[in-house]
Design a protein around this motif. Structure first.
Motif, PDB file in Angstrom:
ATOM      1  N   LYS A   1       1.185  -1.522   0.433  1.00  0.00           N
ATOM      2  CA  LYS A   1      -0.435   0.381   0.070  1.00  0.00           C
ATOM      3  C   LYS A   1       1.125   1.217   0.328  1.00  0.00           C
ATOM      4  O   LYS A   1       2.566   1.407   0.510  1.00  0.00           O
ATOM      5  CB  LYS A   1      -0.821  -0.124   1.298  1.00  0.00           C
ATOM      6  N   LEU A   2       0.575   2.081  -0.679  1.00  0.00           N
ATOM      7  CA  LEU A   2       1.521   3.677  -1.196  1.00  0.00           C
ATOM      8  C   LEU A   2       0.027   4.744  -0.629  1.00  0.00           C
ATOM      9  O   LEU A   2      -0.938   4.592  -1.743  1.00  0.00           O
ATOM     10  CB  LEU A   2       2.327   3.364  -2.265  1.00  0.00           C
ATOM     11  N   ASP A   3       0.913   5.894   0.146  1.00  0.00           N
ATOM     12  CA  ASP A   3      -0.387   6.931   0.393  1.00  0.00           C
ATOM     13  C   ASP A   3       0.658   7.801   0.561  1.00  0.00           C
ATOM     14  O   ASP A   3       1.859   7.839   1.460  1.00  0.00           O
ATOM     15  CB  ASP A   3      -0.467   6.753   2.001  1.00  0.00           C
ATOM     16  N   VAL A   4       0.578   9.196  -0.342  1.00  0.00           N
ATOM     17  CA  VAL A   4       1.059  10.103  -0.890  1.00  0.00           C
ATOM     18  C   VAL A   4       0.700  11.433   0.067  1.00  0.00           C
ATOM     19  O   VAL A   4      -0.690  11.359  -1.463  1.00  0.00           O
ATOM     20  CB  VAL A   4       2.063  10.359  -2.513  1.00  0.00           C
ATOM     21  N   THR A   5       1.398  12.246   0.036  1.00  0.00           N
ATOM     22  CA  THR A   5       0.479  13.696   0.678  1.00  0.00           C
ATOM     23  C   THR A   5       1.561  14.675   0.416  1.00  0.00           C
ATOM     24  O   THR A   5       2.613  15.086   0.764  1.00  0.00           O
ATOM     25  CB  THR A   5       0.720  14.025   1.728  1.00  0.00           C
ATOM     26  N   ILE A   6       1.439  15.625  -0.844  1.00  0.00           N
ATOM     27  CA  ILE A   6       2.075  16.772  -0.706  1.00  0.00           C
ATOM     28  C   ILE A   6       1.697  18.498  -0.044  1.00  0.00           C
ATOM     29  O   ILE A   6      -0.227  17.900  -1.033  1.00  0.00           O
ATOM     30  CB  ILE A   6       2.286  16.651  -2.632  1.00  0.00           C
ATOM     31  N   LYS A   7       2.283  18.612  -0.085  1.00  0.00           N
ATOM     32  CA  LYS A   7       1.304  20.341   0.214  1.00  0.00           C
ATOM     33  C   LYS A   7       1.282  20.785  -0.700  1.00  0.00           C
ATOM     34  O   LYS A   7       2.260  21.588  -1.348  1.00  0.00           O
ATOM     35  CB  LYS A   7       2.271  20.762   0.875  1.00  0.00           C
ATOM     36  N   ALA A   8       0.038  21.351  -1.420  1.00  0.00           N
ATOM     37  CA  ALA A   8      -0.507  22.467  -2.961  1.00  0.00           C
ATOM     38  C   ALA A   8       0.957  23.565  -2.629  1.00  0.00           C
ATOM     39  O   ALA A   8       0.848  24.417  -3.345  1.00  0.00           O
ATOM     40  CB  ALA A   8      -1.834  22.687  -2.653  1.00  0.00           C
ATOM     41  N   ALA A   9       0.601  24.075  -1.444  1.00  0.00           N
ATOM     42  CA  ALA A   9       1.106  25.388  -1.209  1.00  0.00           C
ATOM     43  C   ALA A   9       3.012  25.207  -1.131  1.00  0.00           C
ATOM     44  O   ALA A   9       3.711  26.306  -1.665  1.00  0.00           O
ATOM     45  CB  ALA A   9       0.514  25.956   0.302  1.00  0.00           C
ATOM     46  N   SER A  10       3.220  24.016  -1.630  1.00  0.00           N
ATOM     47  CA  SER A  10       4.780  24.351  -1.546  1.00  0.00           C
ATOM     48  C   SER A  10       5.498  24.136  -3.392  1.00  0.00           C
ATOM     49  O   SER A  10       6.052  23.306  -3.499  1.00  0.00           O
ATOM     50  CB  SER A  10       4.756  23.125  -1.003  1.00  0.00           C
ATOM     51  N   VAL A  11       4.326  24.184  -3.946  1.00  0.00           N
ATOM     52  CA  VAL A  11       4.651  24.144  -6.001  1.00  0.00           C
ATOM     53  C   VAL A  11       5.514  25.816  -5.874  1.00  0.00           C
ATOM     54  O   VAL A  11       5.770  26.008  -5.784  1.00  0.00           O
ATOM     55  CB  VAL A  11       3.153  24.914  -6.246  1.00  0.00           C
TER      56      VAL A  11
END
Length: 208
Positions: free
Chosen positions: A84-94
């Motif tokens: 299982k893979l779970d990824v979270t990216i902070k949108a404001a870090s673009v």
């Protein structure tokens, strides 16, 4: 006495340096994921990158990245389909290397990071296509909308980290999506809707 202590410190430092250099020089990784220890791994933020590119007026593919990425991998090497893979990216870090564009992308007309701070990918299936490759499909959520996305993955290797001794896994991944499916169609046709992702990730197994 101080001279002797200083000399002792130098000897220890030299020994550690020689040991580290030896560990790095003799470091080898296994290209078969079956050889990797199972368990919970977390992405090493210093050695993980998510970049993407879009067509710009037909002249080039404009490249940008996200600077804040966190991921957890529940690895089952003998049965990768159970991983299982779970990824979270902070949108404001673009990060486009253009400060004004970064603000526009994080703003209400695009990612709307104030309302939807996280871009999240949760795997729904993992299929091994060869010894060192596979496909990971899952649900990708951006700007409050969730749609399926698939990435091709290359397993780069597994081994203890020669510097820390912790178990580590390395992957490269690529995927393509149509940003308009997530309601992110602003600036078309000057900016293409096809988004190509490239991901490099090192996962570390924390000490229990």
């Amino acid at each position: 006495m101080r001279v002797m202590r200083f000399a002792g410190v130098l000897v220890v430092a030299a020994s550690l340096s020689a040991c580290t250099a030896f560990n790095v020089a003799t470091h080898r990784v296994s290209g078969d994921p079956v050889d990797a220890p199972g368990g919970t791994y977390r992405a090493d933020p210093q050695h993980t990158s998510v970049t993407f590119s879009v067509d710009h007026l037909g002249f080039s593919r404009f490249v940008a990245r996200f600077n804040e990425v966190a991921a957890t991998l529940e690895a089952v090497p003998g049965a990768p389909e159970k991983s299982k893979l779970d990824v979270t990216i902070k949108a404001a870090s673009v990060d486009t290397n253009v400060a004004e564009l970064d603000r526009m992308l994080a703003g209400s007309d695009f990612f709307n990071a104030a309302r939807y701070p996280d871009i999240r990918f949760v795997s729904t299936s993992i299929v091994r296509t060869s010894q060192g490759t596979g496909e990971v499909a899952g649900d990708l959520t951006m700007a409050g909308q969730t749609h399926p996305a698939t990435f091709t993955v290359t397993f780069n290797g597994a081994a203890p980290d020669p510097l820390t001794g912790a178990d580590k896994l390395g992957f490269s991944a690529e995927g393509t999506l149509d940003r308009s499916e997530w309601g992110l169609a602003n600036w078309w046709p000057a900016v293409g809707n096809e988004v190509r992702f490239h991901i490099e990730a090192e996962f570390t197994k924390p000490e229990s």
